[in-house]
Design a protein around this motif. Structure first.
Motif, mmCIF file in Angstrom:
data_model
loop_
_atom_site.group_PDB
_atom_site.id
_atom_site.type_symbol
_atom_site.label_atom_id
_atom_site.label_comp_id
_atom_site.label_asym_id
_atom_site.label_seq_id
_atom_site.Cartn_x
_atom_site.Cartn_y
_atom_site.Cartn_z
ATOM 1 N N ALA A 174 0.834 -0.993 0.298
ATOM 2 C CA ALA A 174 0.019 -0.166 0.226
ATOM 3 C C ALA A 174 1.554 1.370 -0.129
ATOM 4 C CB ALA A 174 -0.905 -0.011 1.037
ATOM 5 N N ALA A 175 1.963 1.052 0.861
ATOM 6 C CA ALA A 175 3.155 2.679 0.469
ATOM 7 C C ALA A 175 3.519 2.270 -0.811
ATOM 8 C CB ALA A 175 3.945 2.517 1.697
ATOM 9 N N GLY B 66 2.634 6.263 -0.620
ATOM 10 C CA GLY B 66 3.428 7.187 0.378
ATOM 11 C C GLY B 66 3.290 6.666 1.805
ATOM 12 N N PRO B 67 4.557 7.964 2.408
ATOM 13 C CA PRO B 67 4.236 8.283 3.840
ATOM 14 C C PRO B 67 2.855 8.328 4.522
ATOM 15 C CG PRO B 67 6.288 9.116 2.254
ATOM 16 C CD PRO B 67 5.257 8.740 1.286
ATOM 17 N N LEU C 164 3.649 4.647 10.764
ATOM 18 C CA LEU C 164 4.223 5.755 10.388
ATOM 19 C C LEU C 164 5.881 5.782 11.072
ATOM 20 C CD1 LEU C 164 2.233 8.271 12.929
ATOM 21 C CD2 LEU C 164 2.352 8.545 10.442
ATOM 22 N N VAL C 165 5.678 4.006 11.676
ATOM 23 C CA VAL C 165 7.433 4.034 11.903
ATOM 24 C C VAL C 165 8.115 2.775 10.643
ATOM 25 C CG1 VAL C 165 8.596 1.576 13.246
ATOM 26 C CG2 VAL C 165 6.563 2.653 14.732
ATOM 27 N N LEU C 166 6.927 2.642 9.729
ATOM 28 C CA LEU C 166 7.932 1.761 8.753
ATOM 29 C C LEU C 166 8.072 2.649 7.458
ATOM 30 C CD1 LEU C 166 7.976 -1.511 7.086
ATOM 31 C CD2 LEU C 166 5.791 -0.534 6.006
ATOM 32 N N THR C 167 7.094 3.311 7.171
ATOM 33 C CA THR C 167 7.603 4.669 5.952
ATOM 34 C C THR C 167 8.755 5.455 6.432
ATOM 35 O OG1 THR C 167 5.521 6.189 7.442
ATOM 36 C CG2 THR C 167 5.360 4.511 4.893
ATOM 37 N N GLY C 168 8.937 5.360 8.072
ATOM 38 C CA GLY C 168 9.677 6.209 8.427
ATOM 39 C C GLY C 168 11.493 6.034 8.714
ATOM 40 N N MET C 169 11.117 4.561 9.010
ATOM 41 C CA MET C 169 12.631 3.811 8.279
ATOM 42 C C MET C 169 12.799 3.544 7.380
ATOM 43 S SD MET C 169 11.443 0.751 11.539
ATOM 44 C CE MET C 169 13.480 0.192 11.463
ATOM 45 N N MET C 170 12.008 3.429 5.855
ATOM 46 C CA MET C 170 12.685 2.707 4.906
ATOM 47 C C MET C 170 11.974 3.767 4.013
ATOM 48 S SD MET C 170 11.728 -0.881 3.572
ATOM 49 C CE MET C 170 12.913 -1.959 2.142
ATOM 50 N N TYR D 256 9.072 4.862 1.188
ATOM 51 C CA TYR D 256 8.239 4.082 0.549
ATOM 52 C C TYR D 256 8.196 3.924 -1.225
ATOM 53 C CZ TYR D 256 7.401 8.320 -2.575
ATOM 54 O OH TYR D 256 7.051 9.187 -2.818
ATOM 55 N N LYS D 257 9.732 3.955 -1.946
ATOM 56 C CA LYS D 257 9.936 4.078 -2.504
ATOM 57 C C LYS D 257 11.094 2.793 -3.031
ATOM 58 C CE LYS D 257 9.369 8.944 -4.524
ATOM 59 N NZ LYS D 257 10.757 10.240 -6.044
ATOM 60 N N ASP D 258 12.021 2.287 -1.751
ATOM 61 C CA ASP D 258 12.271 0.886 -1.290
ATOM 62 C C ASP D 258 11.629 -0.074 -1.549
ATOM 63 O OD1 ASP D 258 14.787 2.814 -2.389
ATOM 64 O OD2 ASP D 258 15.428 2.897 -0.604
#
Length: 492
Positions: A52-53, A58-59, A299-305, A307-309
């Protein structure tokens, strides 16, 4: 009784079903809440956050979860009103049969079959992704053609310069489906105890992700929080528009499948000790707990990595890959092991719901007696459980995850919208009926639930929409050729 497609199942018949039920009533409100949490936490947090991200929001995925959660709250309140009035297995199908009419109930039941079956298949594929990641941590690599469906295996071979395999199947997905099938055939007490244990493990893992992951958040990954709309290439080779507000809403539709656990609670009414009070409590409690956790993890996931990766293997195990990317292999092991165990309970809940819907429909004569035969010793609908296991294991072994999850979302959204409509209709038709739980502001909540769920259905992948519409069309054919003539209401 008149052979009308709008004939309703009388309340006396429901009372007889409750009295004559062969199922064991052994679950209290916290066991039922655990069933809901067990169904909700899984694919949504551990898998669909990645797809979904990357492909949709995305974030801003956190906003997608909020929107999906709001749509679920409308449906949950309506489900709770029905569950308190009709504490029987069958979920939305049973509610519609007693309030609106047989054809309407059949359509919902047919949609629930799609929802639960596709949900179990999606989670089986997700489990395979985390299992492969887990064994890889121990230096074991399953051949790519034995851990991917044929389409994904072909893509993997092409991307890695390998000779395409002549045959491919997702063997781990096949095996885990039969393990869950065995647990469900063995008995509801064993299934509930297994689910309770795994829910504790999953909750621990989710809290771990939030508390540890927050220290590795790179705020630059959240900028811009709502990316500009652009075209993104999907796994099927087709470029589609993503991001922006449209991406946020399409992301909400894509991850809606992750919320279906709470309505499985209502299919367990036949095994609840005090269903009129405990079912509404468990539905609302499980939904609120999981929605908060979903928002925090996204929030944690898209902050750690970035979204394009989130591509390749990261799409199947995004949370674990995020910790891998920030150089925390020990955390990768903890999360991967917990997710591998946790996804089992999601499958268990999906397949449990599937067989209980079959059971309710078969009791009414709309499906063959095969689906209602309960084992004398184990007191479970063992034949239908074995059939569900067979179908889920085969489809999960040969189908990509994207199509499965979108079709699950279609069935979920459709059932939710119909329940919201049914509550409104019953308030008009029978306003004086005893309602142990009443949906607050029903004339606002009901219409909002209908609008939200149908709007999200319109945003699903067009291929999944076509498959789902075909499924519903098949349901009409089955009803008019078989179910309408076999209905037990013909004898009343």
């Amino acid at each position: 009784m008149e052979n009308s497609i709008w004939r309703k199942k009388p309340m006396s018949a429901y009372e007889a079903d409750i009295k004559n039920s062969q199922l064991k009533r052994i679950m209290g409100k916290w066991s039922l809440t655990a069933i809901g949490i067990g169904g909700i936490i899984g694919g949504g947090i551990f898998v669909l956050t990645g797809t979904a991200a990357h492909y949709h929001a995305g974030p801003a995925l956190a906003l997608s979860f909020i929107i999906a959660g709001i749509g679920c709250v409308f449906a949950a309140l309506c489900y709770s009103e029905f569950a308190s009035m009709l504490p029987v297995e069958g979920s939305a199908y049973a509610y519609a049969y007693g309030t609106i009419g047989e054809l309407f109930a059949w359509i919902i039941g047919w949609g629930l079959i799609l929802e639960y079956a596709m949900g179990a298949m999606t989670v089986a594929v997700s489990w395979s992704g985390y299992f492969n990641k887990l064994v890889h941590l121990f230096g074991i690599d399953i051949p790519y053609y034995l851990r991917n469906d044929p389409w994904s295996a072909a893509s993997y071979a092409q991307a890695n310069g390998l000779e395409p395999a002549s045959f491919a199947l997702n063997l781990p997905a096949f095996i885990i489906t039969w393990l869950v099938t065995w647990i469900l055939v063995k008995g509801i007490k064993e299934a509930a105890n297994t689910n309770n244990l795994i829910v504790i493990i999953k909750l621990g893992a989710v809290i771990f992700v939030i508390l540890v992951g927050i220290f590795f958040v790179n705020y630059a990954n959240w900028e811009p929080f709502i990316p500009e709309p652009t075209m993104v290439m999907h796994e099927d080779g087709v470029a589609k528009e993503a991001y922006g507000w449209k991406g946020i809403f399409s992301g909400a539709a894509a991850i809606f499948f992750a919320y279906i656990g709470f309505d499985v609670v209502s299919t367990s009414a036949g095994e609840a000790i005090n269903p009129k009070k405990d079912i509404p409590f468990a539905i609302i409690a499980s939904l609120l707990i999981c929605t908060i956790l979903y928002i925090l993890v996204s929030l944690v996931l898209t902050g750690m990595m970035n979204y394009k990766d989130i591509t390749g293997d990261a799409l199947k195990a995004p949370v674990a890959m995020a910790f891998d990317k920030v150089g925390q292999p020990w955390a990768v092991f903890v999360i991967t092991a917990a997710a591998t165990a946790g996804l089992i309970s999601v499958m268990l809940v999906m397949m449990l719901g599937q067989t209980r819907v079959f059971l309710g429909m078969a009791k009414d004569g709309l499906l063959p007696n095969f689906f209602k035969e309960v084992h004398q010793t184990w007191q479970t609908p063992w034949k239908s459980t074995l059939l569900v296991g067979l179908v889920v294991s085969l489809v999960a072994s040969f189908t990509p995850i994207g199509i499965l999850s979108d079709m699950t979302s279609f069935g979920t959204l459709f059932a939710f919208a119909m329940v919201c409509l049914a509550v409104l209709i019953l308030r008009f038709r029978d306003p004086n009926r005893d309602r142990p739980f009443k949906t607050p502001m029903v004339y606002i909540i009901g219409p909002l639930g209908i609008i939200t769920n149908f709007a999200l259905m319109a945003l699903l992948d067009s291929k999944a929409q076509k498959f789902a519409v075909g499924w519903m069309a098949l349901g009409f054919i089955v009803y008019f050729l078989y179910s309408r003539n076999k209905s037990k209401l013909n004898d009343m």
